[in-house]
Motif scaffolding. Sequence first.
Motif, PDB file in Angstrom:
ATOM      1  N   LEU A   1      41.547  32.927  34.020  1.00  0.00           N
ATOM      2  CA  LEU A   1      42.433  33.662  33.612  1.00  0.00           C
ATOM      3  C   LEU A   1      43.049  34.105  34.716  1.00  0.00           C
ATOM      4  O   LEU A   1      43.084  35.232  35.363  1.00  0.00           O
ATOM      5  CB  LEU A   1      41.686  35.158  33.148  1.00  0.00           C
ATOM      6  N   SER A   2      44.144  33.154  34.963  1.00  0.00           N
ATOM      7  CA  SER A   2      44.984  33.403  36.404  1.00  0.00           C
ATOM      8  C   SER A   2      46.091  34.691  36.162  1.00  0.00           C
ATOM      9  O   SER A   2      46.668  34.868  37.016  1.00  0.00           O
ATOM     10  CB  SER A   2      45.715  32.038  36.497  1.00  0.00           C
ATOM     11  N   ASN A   3      46.267  34.894  35.091  1.00  0.00           N
ATOM     12  CA  ASN A   3      47.174  36.071  34.756  1.00  0.00           C
ATOM     13  C   ASN A   3      46.527  37.542  35.111  1.00  0.00           C
ATOM     14  O   ASN A   3      47.120  38.507  34.768  1.00  0.00           O
ATOM     15  CB  ASN A   3      47.957  36.025  33.507  1.00  0.00           C
ATOM     16  N   ARG A   4      45.276  37.506  35.451  1.00  0.00           N
ATOM     17  CA  ARG A   4      44.510  38.766  35.602  1.00  0.00           C
ATOM     18  C   ARG A   4      44.361  39.060  37.018  1.00  0.00           C
ATOM     19  O   ARG A   4      44.456  38.198  38.010  1.00  0.00           O
ATOM     20  CB  ARG A   4      43.024  38.804  34.930  1.00  0.00           C
ATOM     21  N   ALA A   5      43.981  40.368  37.178  1.00  0.00           N
ATOM     22  CA  ALA A   5      43.755  40.804  38.623  1.00  0.00           C
ATOM     23  C   ALA A   5      42.698  41.938  38.638  1.00  0.00           C
ATOM     24  O   ALA A   5      42.203  42.516  37.669  1.00  0.00           O
ATOM     25  CB  ALA A   5      45.067  41.365  39.409  1.00  0.00           C
ATOM     26  N   ILE A   6      42.407  42.246  39.953  1.00  0.00           N
ATOM     27  CA  ILE A   6      41.165  43.212  40.120  1.00  0.00           C
ATOM     28  C   ILE A   6      41.466  44.346  40.993  1.00  0.00           C
ATOM     29  O   ILE A   6      41.992  44.391  41.996  1.00  0.00           O
ATOM     30  CB  ILE A   6      39.945  42.479  40.514  1.00  0.00           C
ATOM     31  N   LEU A   7      41.348  45.877  40.531  1.00  0.00           N
ATOM     32  CA  LEU A   7      41.265  46.909  41.114  1.00  0.00           C
ATOM     33  C   LEU A   7      39.978  47.254  41.258  1.00  0.00           C
ATOM     34  O   LEU A   7      39.423  47.374  40.267  1.00  0.00           O
ATOM     35  CB  LEU A   7      42.169  47.774  40.512  1.00  0.00           C
ATOM     36  N   THR A   8      39.451  47.842  42.329  1.00  0.00           N
ATOM     37  CA  THR A   8      38.261  48.641  42.294  1.00  0.00           C
ATOM     38  C   THR A   8      38.329  50.182  42.646  1.00  0.00           C
ATOM     39  O   THR A   8      39.377  50.531  43.442  1.00  0.00           O
ATOM     40  CB  THR A   8      37.261  47.805  43.486  1.00  0.00           C
ATOM     41  N   LEU A   9      37.507  50.804  42.267  1.00  0.00           N
ATOM     42  CA  LEU A   9      37.513  52.306  42.389  1.00  0.00           C
ATOM     43  C   LEU A   9      36.145  52.530  42.792  1.00  0.00           C
ATOM     44  O   LEU A   9      35.065  52.338  42.176  1.00  0.00           O
ATOM     45  CB  LEU A   9      37.585  53.101  40.798  1.00  0.00           C
ATOM     46  N   SER A  10      36.047  53.167  44.096  1.00  0.00           N
ATOM     47  CA  SER A  10      34.768  53.530  44.602  1.00  0.00           C
ATOM     48  C   SER A  10      34.738  55.069  44.994  1.00  0.00           C
ATOM     49  O   SER A  10      35.788  55.429  45.223  1.00  0.00           O
ATOM     50  CB  SER A  10      34.233  52.503  45.660  1.00  0.00           C
ATOM     51  N   GLY A  11      33.563  55.417  45.132  1.00  0.00           N
ATOM     52  CA  GLY A  11      33.572  56.866  45.664  1.00  0.00           C
ATOM     53  C   GLY A  11      32.744  57.865  44.694  1.00  0.00           C
ATOM     54  O   GLY A  11      32.982  57.484  43.562  1.00  0.00           O
ATOM     55  N   PRO A  12      32.219  58.883  44.981  1.00  0.00           N
ATOM     56  CA  PRO A  12      31.397  59.718  43.958  1.00  0.00           C
ATOM     57  C   PRO A  12      32.365  60.301  42.772  1.00  0.00           C
ATOM     58  O   PRO A  12      31.745  60.542  41.807  1.00  0.00           O
ATOM     59  CB  PRO A  12      31.046  60.954  44.844  1.00  0.00           C
ATOM     60  N   ASP A  13      33.606  60.240  42.822  1.00  0.00           N
ATOM     61  CA  ASP A  13      34.341  60.956  41.760  1.00  0.00           C
ATOM     62  C   ASP A  13      34.912  59.992  40.954  1.00  0.00           C
ATOM     63  O   ASP A  13      35.870  60.297  39.892  1.00  0.00           O
ATOM     64  CB  ASP A  13      35.569  61.846  42.269  1.00  0.00           C
TER      65      ASP A  13
END
Length: 279
Positions: free
Chosen positions: A10-22
Amino acid sequence: MPMQNDIIPLSNRAILTLSGPDRRKFLQTLITNDVEKISGAQAIYAALLTAQGKYLHDFFITEVGESLFLDCERARLPDLFRRLMMYRLRADIDIKDCTDKYNILASMGRISGGVTSCVDPRHAHMGFRTIMAAPENISTCQTMVPYDRLRLSLGLPDGSRDIEVDRTLILEANMAELNGVDFDKGCYVGQEVTARMKYRANLKKRLLPVRIDGPLPDPGTDIINDAGRKIGRIRSGLDNMAMGYFRLAHMEFDQPYTCGEATVTPIRPDWYPPPEQKR
């Protein structure tokens, strides 16, 4: 089955990551679905809306260790990142663009060896979505065509190709039927408008799959009935299938309509609510 045994990149997709306690608390107040449903084995489908309940972004969310992974549109990632940063304020979270670190794959069966591999939460027949560490890529197909054929046959939108940004209400995009909205989770941005539409049952437009007879119309081409009245617009398409955005009062399933040089016929998908539940 259009994807058969293929592993589709799925070359039209991307990844964001969210880390941290909140991270969970932060998303819970913003998105349409309940983050408490997320686990390493279960993804959710959700959207970010305007305060008026209009569509801005949709995405899939999974959890890997101490991070939430957002599988989103690659072309519109900068806007999603900007909006999340705007809402972050004092929340103890770290938001990163990790697109270069991962590949996103679609397949009918679960893929082993991935960072995470979960059932597509929109529809059981869409198989699995897998996040694989880059540069490893086990794709058996170099095109998204089989994936597009399958999702069009099931009547599933593909982000802003089908859902018009800051114009379409998410219930018009069938996100309730496709498991993208939790009506019991509490407040989020755009929640009041979305809940009002559900409980007043006043949905007037919908995205629906159509069969194409003739040349595939360009996205945005008007759909016209026999009386010459505009009843909708075509959205994304491939070969003899597409998505159409219809005024429900003026269309019927299995009734052909004119769209450019082609004829389009709306098809009732298996997720479409029966008459007594229709919104």
